[in-house]
Structures are given as C-alpha cells and as structure tokens.
Design a protein around this motif. Structure first.
Motif, PDB file in Angstrom:
ATOM      1  N   TRP A  11      35.784  36.096  49.729  1.00 27.64           N
ATOM      2  CA  TRP A  11      35.242  36.400  48.399  1.00 27.64           C
ATOM      3  C   TRP A  11      34.390  37.656  48.439  1.00 27.64           C
ATOM      4  CZ3 TRP A  11      36.780  34.270  44.000  1.00 27.64           C
ATOM      5  CH2 TRP A  11      37.434  33.048  44.063  1.00 27.64           C
ATOM      6  N   GLU A  12      34.612  38.536  47.469  1.00 23.56           N
ATOM      7  CA  GLU A  12      33.769  39.715  47.254  1.00 23.56           C
ATOM      8  C   GLU A  12      33.062  39.494  45.926  1.00 23.56           C
ATOM      9  OE1 GLU A  12      35.983  43.396  47.472  1.00 23.56           O
ATOM     10  OE2 GLU A  12      37.428  42.433  48.796  1.00 23.56           O
ATOM     11  N   SER A  14      30.099  40.786  43.145  1.00 21.24           N
ATOM     12  CA  SER A  14      29.224  41.865  42.699  1.00 21.24           C
ATOM     13  C   SER A  14      28.610  41.479  41.362  1.00 21.24           C
ATOM     14  CB  SER A  14      29.996  43.180  42.585  1.00 21.24           C
ATOM     15  OG  SER A  14      31.075  43.046  41.691  1.00 21.24           O
ATOM     16  N   ALA A  24      33.652  38.181  40.818  1.00 23.28           N
ATOM     17  CA  ALA A  24      34.030  37.744  42.158  1.00 23.28           C
ATOM     18  C   ALA A  24      35.544  37.804  42.273  1.00 23.28           C
ATOM     19  CB  ALA A  24      33.543  36.313  42.398  1.00 23.28           C
ATOM     20  N   ASN A  26      38.940  37.359  45.168  1.00 19.71           N
ATOM     21  CA  ASN A  26      39.421  36.921  46.462  1.00 19.71           C
ATOM     22  C   ASN A  26      40.899  37.286  46.530  1.00 19.71           C
ATOM     23  OD1 ASN A  26      40.532  35.371  48.584  1.00 19.71           O
ATOM     24  ND2 ASN A  26      38.828  33.943  48.471  1.00 19.71           N
TER      25      ASN A  26
END
Length: 71
Positions: A11-12, A14, A24, A26
């Motif tokens: 997961w990224e 920000s 978010a 993924n």
C-alpha cells in the motif's frame, strides 16, 4: 471479495494528493482507495474525477470512493 485485498504490504498512502484527503493505492492488488472527509463541510467535490484519476493510474483496476459525511 474483500479477502483478495488482505495481507499485502504494497500500500502507498498519501494525504492531500490532487485535492483528495487520503489516497491509497495498491498496484499489487490492483485497487485504489479515495477517502474524502466532509464532516461538517459541504460535499461539492468532483468524486467522479477523483475515481477516474485513480483508474488512470498504472496497475489500478478498481477504485473505492469513501466519503465521511454524516450530516
């Protein structure tokens, strides 16, 4: 279906990205989450554009848009 997205560390996340409160994604799972906080605020955001932006990202096939607006 939710089980497909469990157990990933890819997961990224920000905040305040392109006017989205929390974004978010993924790409390992092919999903993005758009979270918009509108508690005590007027909902006038272009949520469809937020979703389209997420769907335009490489590796994203599904988007979940969540709005916090209990009023």
């Amino acid at each position: 279906m939710a089980e497909e997205f469990l157990g990933s560390d890819a997961w990224e996340i920000s905040t305040q990205e392109s006017f989205v409160d929390v974004y978010a994604k993924n790409t390992e799972r092919g999903i993005a989450l758009v979270l918009e906080n509108k508690i005590s605020h007027q909902l006038n955001n272009p949520l469809d554009r937020y979703a389209a932006h997420a769907l335009g990202e490489p590796g994203v096939a599904a988007v979940l848009v969540v709005v916090l607006a209990p009023e």
